[in-house]
Motif scaffolding. Sequence first.
Motif, PDB file in Angstrom:
ATOM      1  N   CYS A   1       0.837  -1.212   0.000  1.00  0.00           N
ATOM      2  CA  CYS A   1       0.000   0.000   0.000  1.00  0.00           C
ATOM      3  C   CYS A   1       0.864   1.252   0.000  1.00  0.00           C
ATOM      4  CB  CYS A   1      -0.931   0.007   1.210  1.00  0.00           C
ATOM      5  SG  CYS A   1      -2.310  -1.131   1.090  1.00  0.00           S
ATOM      6  N   ASP A   2       1.885   1.268   0.848  1.00  0.00           N
ATOM      7  CA  ASP A   2       2.777   2.426   0.922  1.00  0.00           C
ATOM      8  C   ASP A   2       3.535   2.630  -0.390  1.00  0.00           C
ATOM      9  OD1 ASP A   2       1.985   2.861   3.540  1.00  0.00           O
ATOM     10  OD2 ASP A   2       3.762   1.910   4.407  1.00  0.00           O
TER      11      ASP A   2
ATOM     12  N   THR B   1       6.777   0.294  -9.229  1.00  0.00           N
ATOM     13  CA  THR B   1       6.576   1.686  -8.840  1.00  0.00           C
ATOM     14  C   THR B   1       7.786   2.213  -8.089  1.00  0.00           C
ATOM     15  OG1 THR B   1       4.174   1.387  -8.742  1.00  0.00           O
ATOM     16  CG2 THR B   1       5.086   3.259  -7.533  1.00  0.00           C
TER      17      THR B   1
ATOM     18  N   LEU C   1       2.746   1.764  -3.405  1.00  0.00           N
ATOM     19  CA  LEU C   1       1.914   2.167  -4.543  1.00  0.00           C
ATOM     20  C   LEU C   1       1.839   3.688  -4.648  1.00  0.00           C
ATOM     21  CD1 LEU C   1      -0.885  -0.531  -4.333  1.00  0.00           C
ATOM     22  CD2 LEU C   1       0.915  -0.349  -6.054  1.00  0.00           C
ATOM     23  N   GLY C   2       1.943   4.374  -3.516  1.00  0.00           N
ATOM     24  CA  GLY C   2       2.040   5.830  -3.530  1.00  0.00           C
ATOM     25  C   GLY C   2       0.776   6.572  -3.915  1.00  0.00           C
ATOM     26  N   ASN C   3      -0.327   5.893  -3.986  1.00  0.00           N
ATOM     27  CA  ASN C   3      -1.585   6.524  -4.389  1.00  0.00           C
ATOM     28  C   ASN C   3      -2.699   5.898  -3.568  1.00  0.00           C
ATOM     29  OD1 ASN C   3      -4.172   6.507  -5.930  1.00  0.00           O
ATOM     30  ND2 ASN C   3      -3.001   7.739  -7.364  1.00  0.00           N
ATOM     31  N   PRO C   4      -3.419   6.697  -2.768  1.00  0.00           N
ATOM     32  CA  PRO C   4      -4.462   6.131  -1.911  1.00  0.00           C
ATOM     33  C   PRO C   4      -5.538   5.354  -2.678  1.00  0.00           C
ATOM     34  CG  PRO C   4      -3.987   8.381  -1.250  1.00  0.00           C
ATOM     35  CD  PRO C   4      -3.236   8.126  -2.537  1.00  0.00           C
ATOM     36  N   ALA C   5      -5.910   5.844  -3.840  1.00  0.00           N
ATOM     37  CA  ALA C   5      -6.946   5.144  -4.617  1.00  0.00           C
ATOM     38  C   ALA C   5      -6.431   3.783  -5.096  1.00  0.00           C
ATOM     39  CB  ALA C   5      -7.383   5.995  -5.806  1.00  0.00           C
ATOM     40  N   LEU C   6      -5.195   3.729  -5.511  1.00  0.00           N
ATOM     41  CA  LEU C   6      -4.602   2.472  -5.955  1.00  0.00           C
ATOM     42  C   LEU C   6      -4.442   1.511  -4.777  1.00  0.00           C
ATOM     43  CD1 LEU C   6      -3.706   1.342  -8.650  1.00  0.00           C
ATOM     44  CD2 LEU C   6      -1.421   2.218  -8.203  1.00  0.00           C
ATOM     45  N   ALA C   7      -4.042   2.041  -3.633  1.00  0.00           N
ATOM     46  CA  ALA C   7      -3.924   1.208  -2.430  1.00  0.00           C
ATOM     47  C   ALA C   7      -5.282   0.633  -2.043  1.00  0.00           C
ATOM     48  CB  ALA C   7      -3.336   2.021  -1.281  1.00  0.00           C
ATOM     49  N   GLN C   8      -6.323   1.418  -2.160  1.00  0.00           N
ATOM     50  CA  GLN C   8      -7.674   0.928  -1.845  1.00  0.00           C
ATOM     51  C   GLN C   8      -8.107  -0.157  -2.829  1.00  0.00           C
ATOM     52  OE1 GLN C   8      -9.826   1.407   0.746  1.00  0.00           O
ATOM     53  NE2 GLN C   8      -7.999   2.343   1.622  1.00  0.00           N
ATOM     54  N   ARG C   9      -7.745   0.017  -4.081  1.00  0.00           N
ATOM     55  CA  ARG C   9      -8.062  -1.010  -5.077  1.00  0.00           C
ATOM     56  C   ARG C   9      -7.370  -2.326  -4.737  1.00  0.00           C
ATOM     57  NH1 ARG C   9      -6.508  -0.331 -11.269  1.00  0.00           N
ATOM     58  NH2 ARG C   9      -6.713  -2.516 -11.799  1.00  0.00           N
TER      59      ARG C   9
END
Length: 94
Positions: A12-13, A50, A15-23
């Motif tokens: 999650c960290d 990434t 990925l650097g993008n909250p929306a991508l982490a949620q996905r």
Amino acid sequence: MSREPWTIERICDALGNPALAQRFLGEINRAPAHELLTVFAKWERMAKDTVAAVERGRKLAAHDARGEELPGAWVDATAKIQAVVERSRASGAA
């Protein structure tokens, strides 16, 4: 790059993008038990890619900030892109 094992939190960290982490979290949480490793491996690869891209970008930015030529083979496609734009304009595209 860190030698720490990849975990859900680390992916999650990275990925650097909250929306991508949620996905990612949604996919890993909905995956049936027999697919967990496959889903994890897919997102681990994306996280690694990434992190590698960010590291490469930082190195290139440092070279650029020092006024140095960027390392590696670079293809200047400016003329090709300009030709495509001109053809598009000539044919009436916006």
